[in-house]
Structure formats: structure tokens, C-alpha cells
Design an enzyme around this catalytic site. Structure first.
Site, PDB file in Angstrom:
ATOM      1  N   LYS A 175      52.474 128.399  44.207  1.00 37.83           N
ATOM      2  CA  LYS A 175      51.406 127.452  44.594  1.00 37.83           C
ATOM      3  C   LYS A 175      51.266 127.441  46.115  1.00 37.83           C
ATOM      4  O   LYS A 175      50.174 127.543  46.654  1.00 37.83           O
ATOM      5  CB  LYS A 175      51.761 126.045  44.114  1.00 37.83           C
ATOM      6  CG  LYS A 175      50.930 124.930  44.734  1.00 37.83           C
ATOM      7  CD  LYS A 175      51.261 123.559  44.191  1.00 37.83           C
ATOM      8  CE  LYS A 175      52.396 122.886  44.885  1.00 37.83           C
ATOM      9  NZ  LYS A 175      52.137 122.272  46.186  1.00 37.83           N
ATOM     10  N   ASN A 176      52.395 127.371  46.815  1.00 35.25           N
ATOM     11  CA  ASN A 176      52.347 127.182  48.273  1.00 35.25           C
ATOM     12  C   ASN A 176      52.099 128.467  49.047  1.00 35.25           C
ATOM     13  O   ASN A 176      52.028 128.443  50.273  1.00 35.25           O
ATOM     14  CB  ASN A 176      53.627 126.492  48.752  1.00 35.25           C
ATOM     15  CG  ASN A 176      53.693 125.066  48.232  1.00 35.25           C
ATOM     16  OD1 ASN A 176      52.699 124.547  47.736  1.00 35.25           O
ATOM     17  ND2 ASN A 176      54.860 124.458  48.305  1.00 35.25           N
ATOM     18  N   CYS A 183      51.380 110.308  51.091  1.00 37.38           N
ATOM     19  CA  CYS A 183      51.718 110.416  49.664  1.00 37.38           C
ATOM     20  C   CYS A 183      53.124 109.862  49.504  1.00 37.38           C
ATOM     21  O   CYS A 183      53.729 109.373  50.444  1.00 37.38           O
ATOM     22  CB  CYS A 183      51.623 111.872  49.214  1.00 37.38           C
ATOM     23  SG  CYS A 183      52.937 112.873  49.866  1.00 37.38           S
ATOM     24  N   ARG A 186      52.674 112.586  56.121  1.00 39.35           N
ATOM     25  CA  ARG A 186      52.023 113.900  56.128  1.00 39.35           C
ATOM     26  C   ARG A 186      50.986 114.054  57.268  1.00 39.35           C
ATOM     27  O   ARG A 186      49.829 114.342  57.030  1.00 39.35           O
ATOM     28  CB  ARG A 186      51.363 114.181  54.779  1.00 39.35           C
ATOM     29  CG  ARG A 186      52.240 113.958  53.574  1.00 39.35           C
ATOM     30  CD  ARG A 186      53.490 114.781  53.527  1.00 39.35           C
ATOM     31  NE  ARG A 186      53.248 116.200  53.351  1.00 39.35           N
ATOM     32  CZ  ARG A 186      53.055 116.779  52.176  1.00 39.35           C
ATOM     33  NH1 ARG A 186      53.023 116.054  51.096  1.00 39.35           N
ATOM     34  NH2 ARG A 186      52.855 118.078  52.096  1.00 39.35           N
ATOM     35  N   ASP A 232      61.670 121.107  48.611  1.00 41.28           N
ATOM     36  CA  ASP A 232      60.938 121.064  47.333  1.00 41.28           C
ATOM     37  C   ASP A 232      61.852 121.241  46.125  1.00 41.28           C
ATOM     38  O   ASP A 232      61.408 121.079  44.995  1.00 41.28           O
ATOM     39  CB  ASP A 232      59.859 122.148  47.297  1.00 41.28           C
ATOM     40  CG  ASP A 232      58.741 121.833  48.257  1.00 41.28           C
ATOM     41  OD1 ASP A 232      57.925 122.723  48.538  1.00 41.28           O
ATOM     42  OD2 ASP A 232      58.700 120.691  48.758  1.00 41.28           O
ATOM     43  N   ARG A 264      50.140 119.641  38.919  1.00 42.75           N
ATOM     44  CA  ARG A 264      49.691 120.171  40.216  1.00 42.75           C
ATOM     45  C   ARG A 264      50.466 121.423  40.603  1.00 42.75           C
ATOM     46  O   ARG A 264      49.965 122.272  41.338  1.00 42.75           O
ATOM     47  CB  ARG A 264      49.870 119.109  41.319  1.00 42.75           C
ATOM     48  CG  ARG A 264      48.902 117.956  41.254  1.00 42.75           C
ATOM     49  CD  ARG A 264      49.035 117.105  42.486  1.00 42.75           C
ATOM     50  NE  ARG A 264      49.093 117.950  43.652  1.00 42.75           N
ATOM     51  CZ  ARG A 264      49.706 117.592  44.790  1.00 42.75           C
ATOM     52  NH1 ARG A 264      50.301 116.425  44.885  1.00 42.75           N
ATOM     53  NH2 ARG A 264      49.733 118.402  45.821  1.00 42.75           N
TER      54      ARG A 264
HETATM   55  C1  EPZ Z   1      54.308 122.536  52.830  1.00 42.98           C
HETATM   56  O1  EPZ Z   1      53.795 121.257  53.189  1.00 42.98           O
HETATM   57  C2  EPZ Z   1      54.350 122.549  51.314  1.00 42.98           C
HETATM   58  N1  EPZ Z   1      52.989 122.399  50.791  1.00 42.98           N
HETATM   59  C3  EPZ Z   1      55.243 121.417  50.817  1.00 42.98           C
HETATM   60  O2  EPZ Z   1      55.319 121.527  49.401  1.00 42.98           O
HETATM   61  C4  EPZ Z   1      56.644 121.629  51.387  1.00 42.98           C
HETATM   62  O3  EPZ Z   1      57.469 120.549  51.005  1.00 42.98           O
HETATM   63  C5  EPZ Z   1      56.571 121.692  52.922  1.00 42.98           C
HETATM   64  O4  EPZ Z   1      55.647 122.725  53.315  1.00 42.98           O
HETATM   65  C6  EPZ Z   1      57.922 121.991  53.546  1.00 42.98           C
HETATM   66  O5  EPZ Z   1      58.423 123.168  53.042  1.00 42.98           O
HETATM   67  C7  EPZ Z   1      52.179 123.472  50.787  1.00 42.98           C
HETATM   68  O6  EPZ Z   1      52.543 124.550  51.229  1.00 42.98           O
HETATM   69  C8  EPZ Z   1      50.812 123.270  50.211  1.00 42.98           C
HETATM   70  P1  EPZ Z   1      55.274 120.816  56.872  1.00 42.98           P
HETATM   71  P2  EPZ Z   1      53.409 120.947  54.733  1.00 42.98           P
HETATM   72  O7  EPZ Z   1      54.066 120.831  57.728  1.00 42.98           O
HETATM   73  O8  EPZ Z   1      52.790 122.144  55.334  1.00 42.98           O
HETATM   74  C9  EPZ Z   1      56.009 116.949  59.489  1.00 42.98           C
HETATM   75  C10 EPZ Z   1      55.344 120.783  47.201  1.00 42.98           C
HETATM   76  O9  EPZ Z   1      56.107 120.012  46.601  1.00 42.98           O
HETATM   77  N2  EPZ Z   1      54.768 117.340  60.165  1.00 42.98           N
HETATM   78  O10 EPZ Z   1      56.288 121.906  57.020  1.00 42.98           O
HETATM   79  O11 EPZ Z   1      52.677 119.665  54.764  1.00 42.98           O
HETATM   80  C11 EPZ Z   1      55.732 116.454  58.070  1.00 42.98           C
HETATM   81  O12 EPZ Z   1      55.413 115.071  58.102  1.00 42.98           O
HETATM   82  C12 EPZ Z   1      54.862 120.429  48.589  1.00 42.98           C
HETATM   83  O13 EPZ Z   1      54.933 121.883  46.756  1.00 42.98           O
HETATM   84  C13 EPZ Z   1      54.357 116.641  61.283  1.00 42.98           C
HETATM   85  O14 EPZ Z   1      55.010 115.702  61.722  1.00 42.98           O
HETATM   86  O15 EPZ Z   1      54.870 120.740  55.345  1.00 42.98           O
HETATM   87  C14 EPZ Z   1      57.032 116.706  57.365  1.00 42.98           C
HETATM   88  O16 EPZ Z   1      57.932 115.646  57.645  1.00 42.98           O
HETATM   89  C15 EPZ Z   1      55.377 119.075  49.041  1.00 42.98           C
HETATM   90  N3  EPZ Z   1      53.191 116.996  61.895  1.00 42.98           N
HETATM   91  C16 EPZ Z   1      57.545 117.978  58.036  1.00 42.98           C
HETATM   92  O17 EPZ Z   1      56.829 118.086  59.281  1.00 42.98           O
HETATM   93  C17 EPZ Z   1      52.425 118.041  61.448  1.00 42.98           C
HETATM   94  O18 EPZ Z   1      51.388 118.341  62.078  1.00 42.98           O
HETATM   95  C18 EPZ Z   1      57.319 119.232  57.211  1.00 42.98           C
HETATM   96  O19 EPZ Z   1      55.960 119.365  57.047  1.00 42.98           O
HETATM   97  C19 EPZ Z   1      52.855 118.740  60.304  1.00 42.98           C
HETATM   98  C20 EPZ Z   1      54.032 118.390  59.684  1.00 42.98           C
END
Ligand code: EPZ
Length: 422
Positions: free
Chosen positions: A23-24, A119, A124, A308, A400
Site C-alpha cells: 500500500k505504502n 488521526c 500527522r 506499522d 484500507r
Molecule cells: C508513512 O506515513 C506511511 N504511510 C505510514 O503508514 C507509516 O507509519 C509512516 O510512513 C512511517 O513509516 C504511507 O506511506 C501512505 P512520516 P507518513 O512522514 O509519510 C512526523 C500505515 O499504517 N512528521 O515518516 O505520514 C509525523 O507526525 C501508515 O500504513 C512531521 O512532524 O510518515 C510522524 O510522527 C500509518 N512533519 C513522523 O514524522 C512532517 O512534515 C513520521 O511521519 C511529516 C512527518
């Protein structure tokens, strides 16, 4: 609507299932087709999931024609001119809609996108995405919860340092750089396998992308992307979820079509906990063991233990022989499932980002609620191992990210049935 999964626990899983497309990986790769102008992206091994359908709805609203050859192969036909306003109802359905920010801004020079909401696992934010785009010359304003971004002429290639190896920010900035003028170097990028899949797709669309071992990526902007083909990598989190289901039910089962190096950290922690399994070049077979030993787990960006798979690992440790510690260092609050597991007889105490899990002999079936897709998956594998009947409500979260999970579990001998909402 069939939103409840009824599970009769205590049956060891047997047999073999095939891992779905990730998915990701599929979501950012599909969004990347928006850098095309009058071209096509042909994509294979797409998983059949709610989030993928939501991304299709968004792309269609932007003017992309999607020819689905079958559930796992599609051709994305991108017009010369795309629409650049993303409709709120579609965007609010899925957080990953933020992945169209980079490609649309790079291609159309402007975009209006409602901010993704929070969420159950955290707020996020997308501040790192926006900071990088600003560094590339974008003007960004947030008004009434909508991001309005524009750039005069083209985005400009820059050296960008990511304060945190955010997966989404890495993906958005890589795709934005594809059409920027000059070269972009992004440092401290996410190293998840999904990033490699995106890099390969961009290369196939004519964009020179070089991933550097130092945790950076070098992208030379091009004037016009060309049509190309790509294939989605296997879903490492889905594979890990079924492996943990096999371990929890003390079954003997195989998960095929996976890439073992993508689940190294999960296998290492399971080995440390005393699980028994055999790894081949594209599969893992689990063998039954009495009870897992307690371990400590801390979630980290790849190649660390994946956030995850944290709820699912915690479910497995809830019946281990001792006290385990699970620390969630990526998201703010990813332990909502713990109180649901405790209703099944688990003994989990949460203090901020730490779960103290006192293993119990057996879980008891109960009626529980999924709060996000991975929490739902954790409750399902707990129900498979529990004594008696479990009903997992709000399966809409699980659909999802888990293709046909009821059919896959039935093919492994599980007794599961979909029911209408409670
Ligand atoms: C991706 O989300 C995945 N989703 C998530 O999978 C996964 O948990 C996550 O990466 C970490 O591996 C998809 O790929 C669609 P991040 P993403 O930006 O990109 C903070 C699932 O269950 N952050 O690496 O949103 C954020 O709040 C989902 O399949 C900022 O502060 O993850 C979080 O604490 C859930 N500012 C951390 O970084 C930003 O601009 C990691 O977020 C971006 C992120």
C-alpha cells in the site's frame, strides 16, 4: 455494510498465502504519474484496497484517466493539462492525498489541497513537506485549512536537509524535484523500501535519480517526463502481520512473494523472542513454538523496527512468557489498541511512548474496536490466538490496508466470518 469480523480463536494457521502489493509503495508511485503531460504510467501488482480506490478518485478528479486491466494492473493516462484543485471530500478520505502536492506543484505550478486531518495515531503534520517545497521556490499559504501553493515559472533544484527522515516528505520532494530546474539533493531521507520503488518509477519516467548510501538522493530535473512502466514491491507490513499471526496461533504456515531484506528487523526481533522460522529468497515459513520469550522493541525509521508492525508485535508479546517493553518513537500515540487487547485479558500498561506488556497464558475472545488499520490487524491476530469468539468492529479501517484479509485467513484454516455492523 460488512464491518465486523467474527473470529473463532484457537486454530493454528496452516498453509500458504501470497503477499499483496505494498500500500505504502503504490500510493506515492501512483501520485508520481502526475508529473506526466500527455503520457501514461503502466503499473503492476497494485493492491486492491480502499486507500488505492481513494487515490484513484483523487486522480480522476484531477483529470487522469485510469484504465484498470484487472485489480492489480492499471494504466494511468495523464492529460496535457491537469486540474490543480483537489476536492475536499476526496482528500479528507485519505491522508496520503498529501502525496499529490509535489507532483502537481511541479507540473501545474499551483495546487490547492485541503490539509490532511489528524488521526488516531497522531497529528500527522506536513510541515517538512511544505518547508522543502518553499526552499524550491514555492509560495505557500494555508487558509481555512487549505494549502495554497504556487511557483512562478519552475521549482528550482536545491540542497535540502530533512530534519526528520519523513517518508511522505521524502516522496513529495523527490517527485517535485523531477520537474525542477537543475539538480536537487535531499539529505537525511527516509530509507524505507518504498522510497526505492518510487526512485525506480521516476527513472522509468525518464528522471535521473541516484540514491546515495549516505542517506541522500540526487535528482536531475527534466523538462518533460516520458511514459513508463513500474511494478509495486511486496507489502512488508502485511507479510509481517501474517507471520505474526502464524506465530501467535502456533501454526505452521508460509508467506510467499515477499522480500526478506525488507522484514529483517521483524525477523530479528522474532528470533530474539524464540520464534522458529525458515527464510528463502522470497518466503518465510513459520513453525510452532510453545511461548515467545519477552523482549524489548523500539520502533524506528527503516531499517529499524517498523512502527506499522508495532501493534501486531505487541499483540504477539501479550501472550509471551514474561514482561516485554515496546517503545513507539515515530508517532505520538500509537497505543490505542492496548485497551482493546486488555479487554481480551492482556495486561498492558502504557506510560507516554512506552508499553509495558506482562505476558498472559491465553487471551479470551471479546468484542473489540479497530481504531486504525494496524490496530485492527493486531486485534484480528489476537482474536485468532484467543480462546473463544472475538468480534472486531470498524473493519473499515482494516480494509484500507489489508486486501481480502477474511479470505486470506480462511485459506489458512482460520474460522472467520464477516457480519454487518453491531
Ligand atoms: C508513512 O506515513 C506511511 N504511510 C505510514 O503508514 C507509516 O507509519 C509512516 O510512513 C512511517 O513509516 C504511507 O506511506 C501512505 P512520516 P507518513 O512522514 O509519510 C512526523 C500505515 O499504517 N512528521 O515518516 O505520514 C509525523 O507526525 C501508515 O500504513 C512531521 O512532524 O510518515 C510522524 O510522527 C500509518 N512533519 C513522523 O514524522 C512532517 O512534515 C513520521 O511521519 C511529516 C512527518
Amino acid at each position: 455494510m460488512k464491518n465486523v469480523l467474527k473470529i473463532t480463536g484457537g486454530i493454528p494457521l496452516k498453509g500458504s498465502i501470497k503477499t499483496q502489493g505494498a500500500k505504502n509503495a503504490a500510493l506515492p508511485v501512483i501520485a508520481a504519474c502526475l508529473i506526466l503531460r500527455g503520457g501514461t504510467l503502466t503499473l503492476d501488482n497494485i493492491p486492491d484496497l480502499y486507500d488505492i480506490s481513494a487515490m484513484y478518485d483523487l486522480l480522476r478528479a484531477l483529470g487522469v484517466e485510469i484504465l484498470k486491466e484487472n485489480n492489480s494492473r492499471a494504466i494511468f493516462k495523464v492529460p496535457e493539462e491537469l486540474r490543480w484543485e483537489a476536492p475536499e471530500p476526496i482528500v479528507r478520505k485519505m491522508r496520503a492525498s498529501s502525496l499529490v502536492l509535489g507532483p502537481l506543484l511541479a507540473n501545474c505550478g499551483r495546487i490547492s489541497l485541503p490539509l490532511p486531518g489528524g488521526c488516531s495515531i497522531g497529528s500527522r503534520p506536513i510541515d517538512l513537506h511544505l518547508k522543502g517545497l518553499k526552499q524550491m521556490g514555492a509560495e505557500i499559504e494555508i487558509r481555512n485549512g487549505v494549502v495554497h501553493a504556487s511557483v512562478k515559472g519552475r521549482l528550482r533544484g536545491r540542497r535540502i536537509y530533512l530534519d526528520f527522515p519523513s517518508v511522505g516528505a521524502t516522496e513529495n520532494l523527490m517527485v517535485a524535484a523531477a520537474l525542477a530546474s537543475g539538480e536537487t539533493i535531499i539529505e537525511n531521507i527516509a530509507r524505507e523500501p518504498e522510497i526505492d520503488n518510487l526512485a525506480e518509477t521516476l527513472r522509468n519516467l525518464g528522471v535521473p535519480v541516484e540514491l546515495e548510501g549516505t542517506g541522500g538522493v540526487r535528482i536531475k530535473g527534466i523538462d518533460r517526463a516520458k511514459s513508463g512502466y513500474s511494478r509495486v514491491i511486496p507489502d512488508r507490513i502485511e507479510a509481517g502481520t501474517y507471520i505474526l499471526a502464524g506465530v501467535m496461533t502456533r501454526g505452521e504456515m508460509t508467506v510467499t512473494d515477499l522480500i526478506p531484506s525488507h522484514i529483517d528487523s521483524m525477523l530479528a526481533k522474532l528470533e530474539e523472542a524464540g520464534a522458529k522460522f525458515k527464510v528463502t529468497k522470497d518466503s518465510v515459513t513459520v513453525y510452532p513454538v510453545k511461548r515467545l520469550k519477552p523482549i524489548s522493541v523500539k520502533t524506528m525509521p527503516f531499517p529499524g523496527f517498523p512502527t506499522d508492525a508495532q501493534p501486531q508485535m505487541s499483540a504477539a508479546l501479550s501472550i509471551a512468557n514474561g514482561v516485554s517493553m515496546v517503545e513507539e518513537s515515530v508517532f505520538q500515540s500509537r497505543f490505542l489498541y492496548a485497551q482493546e487487547l486488555n479487554r481480551m485479558g492482556a495486561d498492558i500498561k502504557i506510560s507516554r511512548d512506552l508499553a509495558v506488556i506482562k505476558g498472559v497464558k491465553k487471551l479470551q475472545g471479546a468484542t473489540v474496536k479497530a481504531t486504525d488499520l494496524r490496530a485492527g490487524a493486531a486485534l484480528i491476530i489476537a482474536g485468532l490466538a484467543a480462546e473463544g469468539e472475538t468480534r472486531v468492529d470498524d473493519m473499515v479501517h482494516v480494509w484500507r490496508g489489508y486486501e481480502a484479509i477474511d479470505q486470506k485467513l480462511r485459506s489458512l484454516g482460520a474460522k472467520v466470518e464477516l457480519l454487518d455492523s453491531l
